[in-house]
Design an enzyme around this catalytic site. Structure first.
Site, mmCIF file in Angstrom:
data_model
loop_
_atom_site.group_PDB
_atom_site.id
_atom_site.type_symbol
_atom_site.label_atom_id
_atom_site.label_comp_id
_atom_site.label_asym_id
_atom_site.label_seq_id
_atom_site.Cartn_x
_atom_site.Cartn_y
_atom_site.Cartn_z
ATOM 1 N N GLU A 163 0.820 -1.217 0.000
ATOM 2 C CA GLU A 163 0.000 0.000 0.000
ATOM 3 C C GLU A 163 0.855 1.269 0.000
ATOM 4 O O GLU A 163 0.581 2.231 0.710
ATOM 5 C CB GLU A 163 -0.988 0.005 1.176
ATOM 6 C CG GLU A 163 -2.107 -1.017 1.003
ATOM 7 C CD GLU A 163 -3.236 -0.844 2.011
ATOM 8 O OE1 GLU A 163 -3.310 0.216 2.660
ATOM 9 O OE2 GLU A 163 -4.048 -1.776 2.137
ATOM 10 N N GLY A 164 1.911 1.245 -0.786
ATOM 11 C CA GLY A 164 2.818 2.386 -0.871
ATOM 12 C C GLY A 164 4.066 2.119 -0.066
ATOM 13 O O GLY A 164 4.041 2.200 1.162
#
Length: 782
Positions: free
Chosen positions: A459-460
Site C-alpha cells: 500500500e505504498g
C-alpha cells in the site's frame, strides 16, 4: 533633512499601498508578469497526477499545515465508539475466530487456515463488514472495522489479512461507490455472505509504486459472448502480489483501456479502467501462490492474455471507462486509513503484552530482566510507541467515520504506524533473545518479526511514501494557496486565471510573512503566550503551545523551501522527506493528546503520553535541523535557523525517569497495561504461548516476596552446603531446609512450572518431521 525624508517615505508608502491595494494596478504590474513566468515553469499535469492530487479530503492535516491549528476543533471531533452490535461482535465472533486459529499450524503445517476457520469467517460476515445491511452485510463503522482487524492481528496474520482485504480497497468498496445497481445487487449480497471471495489486481512486475504506469491493456472490440456478438474488451495483464488472488472468485482488475477503432467515441486512449472478472472466465489465471515471509495469507500472481469480456464487467459500466485511477485514489485514502495501521497496532499490542510479561517472568542475576536499565530502554519504546500508534489508529479511523477520505493523513498513519511497529517488534525480539529466534508453537513473536517488512512494503512502499507523498502531496493539498495557484495557471480562461492567481499570490505572500513573524515571536517567547483551550489537562498545556509554535515554523519553512527550490524540491527527496517528518510528528502528537483527553486523563497512562510526545517533538526538531542544515542557500539557511530557533532548540531526548515509569507499566498487571493492550487476544490456558505468559506473570509476582525471603537466607549462609541451591532447584532446597512453608513452596513450584513453559523453546527431530528434506550425510549421522 528630516523634514525632507518624512514626506518622501510617506509618498513611497502611499505608492506601495496603491500598488498592492488597488487590484487592477497590482494585477497589471505585479501579478501578470509573475503569472506568465509561473505558467512557463509549472510542469504540465497529467490526468493521473491530477486525479491523485484531487482525490481524498484535507482534514486535521490542513490545520497543521496552515500554521494555526484550531485545538478546539480537534478536541471536538467525536470519540469513535462501538455500537452494542459491534461490541457484541468483538466479544463473541471475533473472540471465537481467534480461538479457531493456531498460527503455528497455519504458518508451518497447513500453509493456510483450516476449512473450519474459513467457513466461520464467511458465515459470520467477516468478509462483509463494510457492506450495508440491505445487501446482507454487517454495515460496521470504520472504527469497528479497525477494532476487528487489530484484534485478529494479535492472533494470526493469515486471519487478519483474509478479513482485512475484502473490507479495504477492492471490489466491495469500489462497487459501493461506483457500481451500477445491477452490479451491486448481484455481487454485494454474495460478497457479504462469503459466497464470493474478492481480490484486486493492480501491481505489475513493471509498475509497483508507480502504479499509474501499469502496462496492462484492454482493447475495445467486438466478440462472441454467451453465443452472441457483443461490444467488449480484449484484456491482457500480468499482475503480482495480489492478496487473496489464489482463492478469489471475483477479480478486480485495473488496466489501460484503448479504443483504436473509435467504437466508444473519438478518444483512442480512454484511460485506466477497473473491471470485475469472475475467476473462471476463459483465459484468467489465478491459482498460484507467492510465499511472503512465512505469512500464510493467500497471495499470488494473476495473468491473462487477450481475455475477452463484455463492457458491463467495467465497474460502474461503460460510463466509468477511463475513470479507474480516480476511483482507486479516492478509495485508497479510506482503506489505507484502516488496514495497515490496525494490523500493525495489533502486532504492537501483542508485543507490549507478551514481552512485558516475559520480562518480569524471566530473571537473570537474580533479578527480572525487565528491571535492567538496558531492557527498560526497549520496554519504554514498546509501551510509548504502542500508546501513540493506537491513538493514531483510532483518530484516523474516526476521520473516515466522519465522511473524510484523508489522503495525506492516511499516508502518515500508514508510514509511521508501520515504522513504529518495526521498532516495537525489533525491541521485543531483543528482550526475549533466544526465545524469539527459535520458531515453534511456543514462540509468540518470531512470525511477527519475519513479517514486519510486509506492512512496510505494501500500500505504498515506506521509502517512497516518506520522500514523495507526505510533504509532496501535503504541500499541494493542505496549503491554503498552492493548489489555488496551480489551478489558476491551468485555467483555460486566461483572464479569470489571472484574477484567481492574483488573489492567491497575495494571500500566499501575506501568509508567509505572517508566519515568519509568528515563528520568530513564538520562538523568542518560548510559545508561552500561545492561547490554548482552557479545558485541556494542565500537564499537557505546554505541548499544545509548542505544537502551535512548530506548526507556524513549519508553514514558514515550507513556503521558503518552495520559493527557493521551486520544482527542484520534488527532486530533493531528503529535504521533502524531512518536511514530511515534521508534519507527521505534529499529527502523531495531536492524536496522542486527543487520546489522553478522551480516555479521561488517566494518570497511570501519563508516562506513556509524555514520553511518546516528547520523543516525537524531539524528532520533529531534528527534522527542522535536517532541512535547515542542508538548505541549498546557506545564507537563507542561517536566516531560517535564527527565525525558527532564536533561543536555541527547546527539546532534548525524553527523560529516563519517565522511561522507567513506562517500562514498569509493561511488567506488572494493571488497568493501564490492560488499556494499552485492550485488543490483544489473550488465551486463558497455559498451553497457549501468550496465555502461559499471563499466568506466569501473576504467579511470578505472587512468588517474589518468597524469593526475597530465600535470598535473605542465602545471605545468611543457610543454603551454603546444599547442592540443590542452584538457580533451577533452589525452591526445593529452601523447602527442605525449612526456610519456606509448604504453602509457600506450592506457590514457588507453580511459578516454576509456568516459568519453564514460558522460557521453553521448541525442538524438533533432525528432519523436522519431513524425512525427505534430510540430506544423506545427516541421515547417516542420525
Amino acid at each position: 533633512m528630516i523634514d525632507l525624508i518624512i514626506p518622501l517615505l510617506t509618498v513611497i508608502a502611499a505608492a506601495v499601498a496603491v500598488l498592492i491595494g488597488v487590484r487592477p494596478i497590482r494585477r497589471s504590474l505585479i501579478s501578470r508578469p509573475v503569472f506568465g513566468t509561473y505558467k512557463k515553469i509549472l510542469p504540465q499535469m497529467s490526468d493521473t497526477e491530477r486525479d491523485a492530487l484531487e482525490a481524498g479530503t484535507v482534514w486535521w492535516d490542513g490545520d497543521l499545515f496552515r500554521g494555526k491549528p484550531d485545538w478546539n476543533k480537534m478536541l471536538a471531533y467525536p470519540t469513535p465508539k462501538l455500537t452494542a452490535e459491534e461490541q457484541s461482535f468483538m466479544d463473541n465472533e471475533v473472540e471465537e475466530a481467534c480461538g479457531l486459529v493456531d498460527d503455528w499450524q497455519v504458518s508451518h503445517e497447513l500453509q493456510d487456515m483450516t476449512p473450519e476457520a474459513w467457513k466461520y469467517i464467511k458465515d459470520k460476515g467477516f468478509l462483509g463488514m463494510i457492506i450495508p445491511k440491505k445487501y446482507g452485510g454487517l454495515e460496521f463503522s470504520a472504527y469497528a472495522h479497525s477494532q476487528v482487524v487489530t484484534k485478529l492481528s494479535t492472533r494470526s496474520s493469515a486471519l487478519s489479512v483474509s478479513v482485512m482485504v475484502p473490507n479495504s480497497l477492492g471490489p466491495a468498496e469500489l462497487l459501493l461507490h461506483y457500481g451500477t445497481e445491477d452490479q451491486k445487487n448481484h455481487y454485494l449480497p454474495r460478497l457479504a455472505k462469503g459466497q464470493e471471495i474478492p481480490a484486486f489486481a493492480l501491481t505489475s512486475p513493471w509498475a509497483g509504486s508507480d502504479a499509474a504506469s501499469i502496462p496492462d491493456v484492454g482493447i475495445v472490440c467486438k466478440g462472441m459472448w454467451q453465443g452472441k456478438e457483443v461490444l467488449g474488451m480484449r484484456v491482457t495483464w500480468d499482475k503480482r502480489y495480489i492478496t487473496l488472488g489464489p482463492v478469489c472468485t471475483i477479480l478486480g482488475l485495473a488496466f489501460h483501456l484503448y479504443d483504436p477503432e473509435g467504437l466508444l467515441g473519438g478518444k483512442k486512449h480512454i484511460g485506466i479502467t477497473c473491471a470485475l472478472v469472475p475467476w473462471d472466465t476463459p483465459g484468467v489465471e489465478t491459482r498460484r501462490r507467492l510465499f511472503p515471509l512465512n505469512a500464510m495469507f493467500m497471495n499470488g500472481p494473476t495473468r491473462g492474455k487477450d481475455v475477452f469480456m463484455p463492457l458491463d464487467y467495467i465497474i460502474g459500466g461503460e460510463k466509468m471507462a477511463g475513470h479507474g485511477w480516480r476511483m482507486l485514489m479516492e478509495c485508497l485514502a479510506a482503506g489505507r486509513s484502516i488496514s495497515l495501521p490496525s494490523s500493525n497496532t495489533g502486532m504492537a499490542q501483542l508485543t507490549a503484552r507478551a514481552v512485558g510479561g516475559y520480562a518480569r517472568v524471566r530473571s537473570q542475576f537474580k533479578m527480572a530482566v525487565g528491571k535492567f536499565e538496558g531492557v527498560e530502554e526497549a520496554l519504554t519504546r514498546i509501551g510509548a510507541y504502542t500508546y501513540m500508534m493506537d491513538a493514531v489508529r483510532k483518530m484516523t479511523a474516526g476521520a473516515v467515520d466522519l465522511g473524510e477520505k484523508p489522503s495525506v493523513v492516511s499516508a502518515i498513519a500508514k508510514y509511521h504506524v508501520t515504522e513504529r511497529a518495526r521498532q516495537v517488534v525489533n525491541d521485543g525480539m531483543d528482550v526475549i533473545g533466544g526465545k524469539g529466534i527459535c520458531l515453534g508453537p511456543s514462540n509468540f513473536l518470531g512470525r511477527a518479526y519475519q513479517q514486519i517488512p510486509i506492512g512496510i512494503t505494501v500500500e505504498g512502499a515506506n521509502i517512497l511514501t516518506r520522500s514523495l507523498i507526505l510533504f509532496g502531496q501535503g504541500a499541494i493539498r493542505c496549503h491554503p494557496y498552492v493548489l489555488k495557484e496551480m489551478q489558476a495557471a491551468h485555467n483555460p480562461n486566461a483572464a479569470q486565471g489571472l484574477v484567481d492567481f492574483d488573489k492567491a499570490l497575495f494571500g500566499h505572500i501575506a501568509f508567509t510573512i505572517g508566519h515568519a513573524f509568528g515563528a520568530l515571536f513564538k520562538g523568542l517567547t518560548g510559545s508561552h503566550f500561545v492561547s490554548v483551550p482552557s479545558n485541556v489537562a494542565p500537564e499537557t498545556r505546554r505541548y499544545y503551545q509548542q505544537l502551535t509554535r512548530f506548526s507556524a515554523a513549519f508553514a514558514f519553512l515550507s513556503d521558503i523551501s518552495m520559493l527557493v527550490m521551486g520544482g527542484e524540491l520534488k527532486r530533493r527527496e531528503k529535504l521533502s522527506a524531512r518536511l514530511g517528518d515534521i508534519l507527521s510528528m505534529m499529527y502523531l502528537c495531536s492524536a496522542t493528546l486527543k487520546r489522553y483527553e478522551e480516555e479521561g486523563r488517566q494518570q497511570a497512562d501519563a508516562p506513556m503520553m509524555h514520553w511518546a510526545i516528547w520523543d516525537a517533538m524531539y524528532k520533529a526538531q531534528q527534522a527542522f535541523d535536517g532541512v535547515i542544515d542542508n538548505f541549498p542557500n546557506k545564507f537563507i539557511g542561517r536566516m531560517l535557523y535564527r527565525l525558527i530557533f532564536p533561543l536555541g532548540r527547546p527539546y532534548a531526548v525524553p527523560s529516563d525517569r519517565i522511561g522507567h515509569q513506562v517500562a514498569k507499566l509493561l511488567i506488572e498487571p494493571s488497568a493501564a497495561r490492560d488499556r494499552l493492550t485492550a485488543e490483544t487476544y489473550v488465551p486463558k490456558v497455559e498451553t497457549e504461548a501468550v496465555g502461559a505468559v499471563e499466568l506466569a506473570l501473576r504467579a511470578t509476582i505472587e512468588a517474589e516476596p518468597i524469593d526475597a525471603k530465600i535470598r535473605e537466607a542465602e545471605k545468611a549462609g543457610k543454603l551454603d552446603d546444599n547442592p540443590d541451591a542452584n538457580v533451577r532447584d533452589i525452591a526445593h532446597a529452601a523447602f527442605a531446609a525449612g526456610i519456606v512453608t509448604a504453602a509457600e513452596y506450592a506457590v514457588l513450584k507453580r511459578r516454576n512450572e509456568l516459568r519453564d513453559i514460558v522460557i521453553r523453546v521448541d525442538d524438533f527431530a533432525m528432519d523436522y518431521g519431513l524425512p525427505q528434506r534430510l540430506p544423506v550425510a545427516h541421515k547417516a549421522a542420525a
